[in-house]
Design a protein around this motif. Structure first.
Motif, mmCIF file in Angstrom:
data_model
loop_
_atom_site.group_PDB
_atom_site.id
_atom_site.type_symbol
_atom_site.label_atom_id
_atom_site.label_comp_id
_atom_site.label_asym_id
_atom_site.label_seq_id
_atom_site.Cartn_x
_atom_site.Cartn_y
_atom_site.Cartn_z
ATOM 1 N N GLY A 78 0.145 8.367 -0.741
ATOM 2 C CA GLY A 78 -1.189 7.762 -1.502
ATOM 3 C C GLY A 78 -2.108 8.815 -1.692
ATOM 4 O O GLY A 78 -0.971 10.042 -2.094
ATOM 5 N N ARG A 79 -3.115 9.151 -2.150
ATOM 6 C CA ARG A 79 -3.779 9.785 -2.286
ATOM 7 C C ARG A 79 -3.647 11.093 -1.652
ATOM 8 O O ARG A 79 -3.519 12.249 -1.984
ATOM 9 C CB ARG A 79 -5.856 9.894 -3.420
ATOM 10 C CG ARG A 79 -5.538 8.245 -4.134
ATOM 11 C CD ARG A 79 -7.029 8.248 -4.418
ATOM 12 N NE ARG A 79 -7.142 7.707 -5.106
ATOM 13 C CZ ARG A 79 -8.718 7.254 -5.946
ATOM 14 N NH1 ARG A 79 -10.065 7.281 -5.162
ATOM 15 N NH2 ARG A 79 -8.162 6.568 -6.907
ATOM 16 N N ARG B 28 3.650 6.575 -10.783
ATOM 17 C CA ARG B 28 2.571 6.073 -11.536
ATOM 18 C C ARG B 28 1.746 5.676 -12.589
ATOM 19 O O ARG B 28 1.074 5.709 -13.223
ATOM 20 C CB ARG B 28 1.617 7.243 -11.223
ATOM 21 C CG ARG B 28 1.276 7.127 -8.805
ATOM 22 C CD ARG B 28 0.971 8.264 -8.611
ATOM 23 N NE ARG B 28 0.364 8.615 -6.996
ATOM 24 C CZ ARG B 28 0.004 8.151 -6.898
ATOM 25 N NH1 ARG B 28 -1.513 7.726 -7.321
ATOM 26 N NH2 ARG B 28 -0.322 8.214 -4.883
ATOM 27 N N GLU C 52 6.643 10.179 -8.048
ATOM 28 C CA GLU C 52 5.107 9.780 -8.055
ATOM 29 C C GLU C 52 4.444 10.161 -9.510
ATOM 30 O O GLU C 52 4.366 8.686 -9.911
ATOM 31 C CB GLU C 52 4.590 10.721 -6.847
ATOM 32 C CG GLU C 52 4.891 10.555 -5.764
ATOM 33 C CD GLU C 52 4.341 8.640 -5.385
ATOM 34 O OE1 GLU C 52 3.519 8.648 -5.395
ATOM 35 O OE2 GLU C 52 5.475 8.343 -5.081
ATOM 36 N N MET D 159 1.121 -1.498 0.191
ATOM 37 C CA MET D 159 0.317 -0.161 -0.322
ATOM 38 C C MET D 159 1.113 1.340 0.087
ATOM 39 O O MET D 159 1.926 1.381 0.646
ATOM 40 C CB MET D 159 -0.059 -0.511 0.970
ATOM 41 C CG MET D 159 -1.907 1.114 1.464
ATOM 42 S SD MET D 159 -3.304 1.216 2.792
ATOM 43 C CE MET D 159 -3.886 -0.188 2.378
ATOM 44 N N ALA D 160 0.478 2.289 -0.529
ATOM 45 C CA ALA D 160 1.253 3.427 -1.064
ATOM 46 C C ALA D 160 0.876 4.010 0.552
ATOM 47 O O ALA D 160 -0.328 3.746 1.280
ATOM 48 C CB ALA D 160 0.599 4.836 -1.964
ATOM 49 N N GLY E 206 1.009 7.369 2.872
ATOM 50 C CA GLY E 206 0.813 9.262 2.786
ATOM 51 C C GLY E 206 1.775 10.098 2.742
ATOM 52 O O GLY E 206 2.254 10.418 1.215
#
Length: 325
Positions: free
Chosen positions: A138-139, A50, A46, A1-2, A4
């Motif tokens: 994360g987002r 991504r 990123e 999981m990415a 924060g």
């Protein structure tokens, strides 16, 4: 999981303090640089990771970052008296009116930020991750990083505008700068869609790649300190192009070789980092700080760079990964 949000202080520590542009007595300004350098490096990485891209994309985005920082943010590209330094005179030999700036200054800006402000810190920090090709943010973290970067850029632009007697570039200079930045960003995502076919030839040993990076980047800095005052400016610009061509050819050839992996990438980053260690002592005396303070700072930051380099190499050796990247 990415994860924060992961602030990255390596960018400003390498780009400003290790190089000797900012003395150790101004270490508090690190918090001013992190929103621009640190968040900028995070956003470059990123965006590339991504999109499923690798180092060609990050290099081009790093070049775009350099033009953004020294163009719209502090306007050094266009201000002939930036920071009280006669840039217009120093770089007059390769000034191109159509560009609104100097070719040699563009080369210096792209080199320093693409390599040392962005890609070297990214490569060194990636050396400590188990999955270096995955996103770090994360987002929420990505959004916060973008906002901090924008706020830091605006804040620094305002400070530079006031400090440099409210200098403002012409509309033509802003337009050319925007075209160059957008062009580099577009090119970044047009390259690297696939790594290309692997070469049957073996990649060189990591230490050879690192030595090549040290030699090429040291040749660039030696040219800055030894050639510029003794040969025509366009000769220096040509030498830069030659070094960039050699680096590009070797990088493309070796990175497609059998066995190329994380060990090679960190070795290249370490080679470039070591160039800043010696170049920093040359630059330090021009920082405006007392010589003892400037040189003490570079000794401290140089020692820190050596420790970081050794830790990155050790981390990669433990993993022995060989993924393309």
């Amino acid at each position: 999981m990415a994860v924060g949000l992961r602030p990255d202080p390596a960018g400003p520590l390498v780009g400003e303090f290790l190089l000797g542009n900012t003395p150790i007595s101004d270490l508090g300004s690190l918090f001013l640089f992190i929103p621009l350098y640190g968040c900028g490096a995070l956003l470059v990485r990123e965006a590339a990771r991504r999109a499923g891209r690798g180092w060609p994309t990050m290099l081009l985005l790093g070049a775009a970052y350099g033009l953004f920082e020294e163009g719209p943010v502090d306007q050094m590209l266009w201000n002939p008296h930036y920071g009280g330094v006669p840039f217009g005179l120093v770089y007059a030999g390769t000034h191109v009116p159509l560009l609104g700036t100097s070719v040699a200054l563009l080369q210096d800006v792209v080199s320093m930020h693409m390599i040392w402000s962005i890609c070297v810190p990214i490569a060194l920090v990636e050396a400590f991750g188990r999955e270096p090709r995955r996103p770090w943010l994360g987002r929420l973290g990505l959004g916060v990083t973008g906002l901090v970067f924008a706020a830091g850029s605006l804040g620094l632009a305002a400070l530079q505008y006031a400090y440099n007697d409210e200098f403002m570039a012409s509309a033509g200079q802003w337009t050319v700068g925007a075209v160059l930045i957008v062009g580099l960003i577009a090119a970044a995502f047009l390259v690297g869609r696939s790594p290309g076919p692997r070469s049957p030839a073996a990649a060189p040993a990591p230490w050879r790649a690192g030595c090549a990076a040290f030699a090429l980047t040291s040749a660039y800095w030696a040219g800055q300190t030894l050639l510029r005052d003794h040969v025509p400016d366009w000769i220096t610009a040509f030498v830069w192009l030659l070094l960039a061509a050699v680096a590009s050819v070797l990088g493309l050839r070796w990175s497609r070789g059998r066995g190329w992996g994380a060990g090679h990438r960190v070795a290249v980053a370490v080679g470039a980092l070591l160039t800043y260690v010696w170049a920093g002592f040359v630059q330090a005396t021009d920082s405006g700080a007392p010589a003892a303070v400037a040189l003490t700072g570079n000794a401290v930051f140089g020692a820190g760079a050596l420790v970081l380099a050794a830790a990155a190499v050790r981390s990669v050796r433990r993993r022995r990964t060989g993924e393309p990247g």
